[in-house]
Scaffold this motif. Structure first.
Motif, PDB file in Angstrom:
ATOM      1  N   GLY A   9       7.752  11.107 -15.073  1.00 32.80           N
ATOM      2  CA  GLY A   9       7.426  11.273 -16.483  1.00 32.80           C
ATOM      3  C   GLY A   9       8.370  12.227 -17.192  1.00 32.80           C
ATOM      4  O   GLY A   9       9.249  12.826 -16.570  1.00 32.80           O
ATOM      5  N   PRO A  10       8.189  12.391 -18.500  1.00 31.92           N
ATOM      6  CA  PRO A  10       9.094  13.203 -19.306  1.00 31.92           C
ATOM      7  C   PRO A  10       9.179  14.665 -18.871  1.00 31.92           C
ATOM      8  O   PRO A  10      10.212  15.302 -19.046  1.00 31.92           O
ATOM      9  N   GLY A  11       8.121  15.198 -18.298  1.00 31.80           N
ATOM     10  CA  GLY A  11       8.122  16.583 -17.848  1.00 31.80           C
ATOM     11  C   GLY A  11       8.392  16.737 -16.361  1.00 31.80           C
ATOM     12  O   GLY A  11       8.169  17.800 -15.793  1.00 31.80           O
ATOM     13  N   GLY A  12       8.859  15.661 -15.706  1.00 39.40           N
ATOM     14  CA  GLY A  12       9.137  15.705 -14.273  1.00 39.40           C
ATOM     15  C   GLY A  12       7.928  15.377 -13.413  1.00 39.40           C
ATOM     16  O   GLY A  12       8.001  15.419 -12.192  1.00 39.40           O
ATOM     17  N   GLU A  13       6.808  15.028 -14.044  1.00 37.30           N
ATOM     18  CA  GLU A  13       5.614  14.692 -13.277  1.00 37.30           C
ATOM     19  C   GLU A  13       5.772  13.300 -12.646  1.00 37.30           C
ATOM     20  O   GLU A  13       6.469  12.453 -13.174  1.00 37.30           O
ATOM     21  N   ILE A  14       5.113  13.106 -11.524  1.00 35.43           N
ATOM     22  CA  ILE A  14       5.171  11.841 -10.790  1.00 35.43           C
ATOM     23  C   ILE A  14       3.944  11.024 -11.156  1.00 35.43           C
ATOM     24  O   ILE A  14       2.815  11.486 -11.000  1.00 35.43           O
ATOM     25  N   TRP A  15       4.175   9.805 -11.635  1.00 35.55           N
ATOM     26  CA  TRP A  15       3.103   8.887 -12.016  1.00 35.55           C
ATOM     27  C   TRP A  15       3.162   7.668 -11.113  1.00 35.55           C
ATOM     28  O   TRP A  15       4.243   7.171 -10.805  1.00 35.55           O
ATOM     29  N   MET A  16       2.010   7.161 -10.709  1.00 37.30           N
ATOM     30  CA  MET A  16       1.938   5.933  -9.918  1.00 37.30           C
ATOM     31  C   MET A  16       0.893   5.004 -10.507  1.00 37.30           C
ATOM     32  O   MET A  16      -0.143   5.459 -10.992  1.00 37.30           O
ATOM     33  N   VAL A  17       1.198   3.702 -10.444  1.00 45.09           N
ATOM     34  CA  VAL A  17       0.302   2.675 -10.952  1.00 45.09           C
ATOM     35  C   VAL A  17       0.148   1.620  -9.871  1.00 45.09           C
ATOM     36  O   VAL A  17       1.150   1.136  -9.329  1.00 45.09           O
ATOM     37  N   GLU A  18      -1.064   1.270  -9.578  1.00 43.76           N
ATOM     38  CA  GLU A  18      -1.380   0.184  -8.637  1.00 43.76           C
ATOM     39  C   GLU A  18      -1.918  -0.979  -9.459  1.00 43.76           C
ATOM     40  O   GLU A  18      -2.893  -0.835 -10.199  1.00 43.76           O
ATOM     41  N   ILE A  19      -1.260  -2.124  -9.372  1.00 43.85           N
ATOM     42  CA  ILE A  19      -1.645  -3.308 -10.133  1.00 43.85           C
ATOM     43  C   ILE A  19      -2.573  -4.164  -9.286  1.00 43.85           C
ATOM     44  O   ILE A  19      -2.263  -4.475  -8.135  1.00 43.85           O
TER      45      ILE A  19
END
Length: 120
Positions: A9-19
């Motif tokens: 993400g924009p602040g260096g955070e890690i995002w994950m999405v499971e479809i």
């Protein structure tokens, strides 16, 4: 293990999405809880017909159709430790670099990369 979508993400955070393609796909997936310790935010992305009450509270909810998607419930934020953030960020960066290189280099294969990187 790997999530369907992993992003920084924009602040260096890690995002994950499971479809999830449907209820049977969701119910047969027992690996998704293993992703949560490796990201700051975790979402499920489902079709607009998916029963939303099945999605656990510890995950965000994205509902999509053929025209777009909307965040229905934001994912709770759980900050990663600095060491884990660095490790996950480096792994994502290496994977992205390998995929970009594979797309750009004619004739490149993953087995060639393994051979050339072992001498580093």
């Amino acid at each position: 293990r790997r999530a369907d979508i992993a992003a920084i993400g924009p602040g260096g955070e890690i995002w994950m999405v499971e479809i999830k393609s449907g209820v049977p796909d969701f119910r047969s997936d027992s690996k998704w809880p293993e992703y949560i310790p490796f990201c700051d935010r975790f979402w499920f992305a489902v079709d607009h017909d998916f029963p939303q009450d099945l999605i656990p509270e510890e995950a965000g909810l994205i509902v999509a159709d053929a025209f777009g998607a909307a965040v229905i419930r934001d994912a709770p934020a759980e900050k990663l430790s600095p060491a884990r953030r660095k490790a996950v960020t480096l792994r994502l960066a290496r994977l992205a670099a390998m995929r970009l290189s594979a797309a750009a280099d004619a004739g490149w294969t993953a087995s060639e990369a393994a051979l050339t990187s072992s001498g580093l």
